[in-house]
Scaffold this active site. Structure first.
Site, mmCIF file in Angstrom:
data_model
loop_
_atom_site.group_PDB
_atom_site.id
_atom_site.type_symbol
_atom_site.label_atom_id
_atom_site.label_comp_id
_atom_site.label_asym_id
_atom_site.label_seq_id
_atom_site.Cartn_x
_atom_site.Cartn_y
_atom_site.Cartn_z
ATOM 1 N N LYS A 90 53.020 49.261 55.511
ATOM 2 C CA LYS A 90 52.049 49.206 54.405
ATOM 3 C C LYS A 90 52.456 50.169 53.297
ATOM 4 O O LYS A 90 53.194 51.149 53.527
ATOM 5 C CB LYS A 90 50.630 49.521 54.877
ATOM 6 C CG LYS A 90 50.409 50.951 55.436
ATOM 7 C CD LYS A 90 50.072 52.017 54.410
ATOM 8 C CE LYS A 90 49.974 53.408 55.008
ATOM 9 N NZ LYS A 90 50.085 54.510 54.103
ATOM 10 N N ASP B 207 45.056 54.958 60.668
ATOM 11 C CA ASP B 207 45.603 53.774 59.978
ATOM 12 C C ASP B 207 45.695 52.560 60.900
ATOM 13 O O ASP B 207 45.976 51.458 60.446
ATOM 14 C CB ASP B 207 47.017 54.067 59.450
ATOM 15 C CG ASP B 207 47.002 54.854 58.148
ATOM 16 O OD1 ASP B 207 45.912 54.984 57.546
ATOM 17 O OD2 ASP B 207 48.074 55.332 57.734
HETATM 18 P P1 ATP Z 1 51.494 57.207 58.133
HETATM 19 O O1 ATP Z 1 51.758 56.468 56.865
HETATM 20 O O2 ATP Z 1 50.490 56.499 59.044
HETATM 21 O O3 ATP Z 1 51.218 58.660 57.961
HETATM 22 P P2 ATP Z 1 54.267 57.645 58.615
HETATM 23 O O4 ATP Z 1 55.042 56.493 58.053
HETATM 24 O O5 ATP Z 1 54.164 58.839 57.755
HETATM 25 O O6 ATP Z 1 52.836 57.133 59.010
HETATM 26 P P3 ATP Z 1 55.419 57.246 61.219
HETATM 27 O O7 ATP Z 1 56.686 56.563 60.893
HETATM 28 O O8 ATP Z 1 54.310 56.404 61.740
HETATM 29 O O9 ATP Z 1 54.895 58.105 59.974
HETATM 30 O O10 ATP Z 1 55.796 58.388 62.268
HETATM 31 C C1 ATP Z 1 55.257 59.657 62.341
HETATM 32 C C2 ATP Z 1 55.727 60.294 63.652
HETATM 33 O O11 ATP Z 1 55.167 59.557 64.757
HETATM 34 C C3 ATP Z 1 57.233 60.232 63.833
HETATM 35 O O12 ATP Z 1 57.800 61.454 63.498
HETATM 36 C C4 ATP Z 1 57.437 59.881 65.310
HETATM 37 O O13 ATP Z 1 57.973 60.942 66.052
HETATM 38 C C5 ATP Z 1 56.075 59.531 65.863
HETATM 39 N N1 ATP Z 1 56.054 58.163 66.472
HETATM 40 C C6 ATP Z 1 55.511 57.826 67.635
HETATM 41 N N2 ATP Z 1 55.640 56.516 67.897
HETATM 42 C C7 ATP Z 1 56.287 55.989 66.855
HETATM 43 C C8 ATP Z 1 56.728 54.668 66.530
HETATM 44 N N3 ATP Z 1 56.529 53.619 67.350
HETATM 45 N N4 ATP Z 1 57.366 54.476 65.355
HETATM 46 C C9 ATP Z 1 57.548 55.529 64.505
HETATM 47 N N5 ATP Z 1 57.185 56.791 64.781
HETATM 48 C C10 ATP Z 1 56.532 57.033 65.925
#
Ligand code: ATP
Length: 291
Positions: A9, A135
């Site tokens: 997203k 989220d």
């Molecule tokens: P948001 O926009 O919801 O804040 P984000 O894009 O900033 O998400 P994610 O990529 O969801 O962040 O990952 C944040 C942390 O979650 C990563 O550093 C990772 O270690 C952990 N994590 C656990 N499971 C997963 C997964 N399936 N995919 C990605 N990261 C994951």
């Protein structure tokens, strides 16, 4: 075997209304899925428990992975004693502000709902998902939604008019906890016009949407990482209608009327330092296979 796609997203608008006494932030965001996705498969296995295999990223495959936590949650709710083997093909940039982990967790809830014939409604999956992350309820169905409360109050909105996106994720990881922890929620210098954007969406007015793009989390992340400001400026100078940081960052997206413009911007950014993962993509109108 059951397959699910987990769509990333972006936030067309992100406002924080206040910090609650319990430490959670009350948000008002316009969420939009884009055509960048992870692929997941789900198969029953003779071995009990949850077994996760990951291609394309160096992420934990045990209980720290949101997929395993989501699987354990729905299997416990449905009193499922069998085992499951899950594969993840990772493409969504990690720690990017694109809800990659949340999208995977939501896909796991949809996928296992189908695999085990549980018959849970979207509402039930949202209720399970919110226990793991704010989220995740949105990611159950995706599409265009207004997200309020801590992310659990969702209202579907009309999809924006078709257009093209350039998405750039600089090679830095930003922790969502760091950004919210440093946000001065009670003295923000501006608040994006989220109601105005919802109105522009209802009118199918792309200019109205791009004029109202805004994200209060930029006040923290842009200060720490000036490359975000540089990317936004570069995208706008090269012809994007507008550009914004997504979520807590550092991903920046630009909205373009023409695909050629998005491709020209992508080519320019691919030559830039620091390195960025760059995508030319479009809006996705929601993934409902698992419901
Ligand atoms: P948001 O926009 O919801 O804040 P984000 O894009 O900033 O998400 P994610 O990529 O969801 O962040 O990952 C944040 C942390 O979650 C990563 O550093 C990772 O270690 C952990 N994590 C656990 N499971 C997963 C997964 N399936 N995919 C990605 N990261 C994951």
């Amino acid at each position: 075997m059951v397959k699910e796609k987990a769509y990333a997203k972006i936030n067309l608008g992100l406002d924080v209304l206040r910090r609650r006494a319990d430490g959670y932030h009350e948000v008002k965001m316009i969420m939009q899925t884009v055509n960048i996705c992870d692929d997941l498969t789900f198969e029953q296995s003779a071995e009990s428990g949850v077994h996760l295999e990951i291609e394309g990223a160096d992420l934990p495959t045990g209980g720290d992975n949101l997929i395993c936590r989501a699987a354990a949650l729905i299997m416990e709710a449905g009193k499922i004693a069998e085992g499951v083997h899950i594969t993840l093909q990772k493409r969504i940039p990690i720690a990017a502000g694109m809800a990659g982990g949340s999208a995977d967790a939501a896909a796991a809830l949809r996928g296992l709902n189908r695999l085990f014939g549980l018959g849970y409604t979207a509402q039930k999956l949202r209720e399970l998902g919110v226990k793991l992350g704010a989220d995740i309820p949105y990611c159950i169905e995706g599409g265009t939604m207004l997200s309020e409360g801590i992310g659990e109050i969702l209202t579907a909105l009309p999809a924006p008019p078709a257009c093209h996106l350039v998405v750039a994720k600089p090679d830095i990881d930003v922790s969502t906890a760091f950004v919210y922890g440093n946000l001065k929620a009670d003295s923000l210098p501006f608040h994006p016009d989220i109601d105005g954007m919802a109105q522009a969406l209802a009118q199918g007015n792309l200019r109205g949407i791009t004029d109202k793009m805004g994200n209060v989390l930029e006040t923290v992340t842009e200060k720490a990482y000036p490359v975000i400001t540089e990317l936004k400026t570069q995208m706008c100078e090269l012809g994007a209608e507008n550009a914004l940081m997504s979520g807590s960052g550092p991903t920046v997206f630009g909205i373009c009327v023409k695909k050629e413009t998005a491709e020209r911007i992508a080519a320019a950014i691919r030559n830039k330092e620091p390195a960025c993962a760059v995508f030319v993509t479009s809006f996705h109108n929601g993934a409902k296979e698992g419901l």
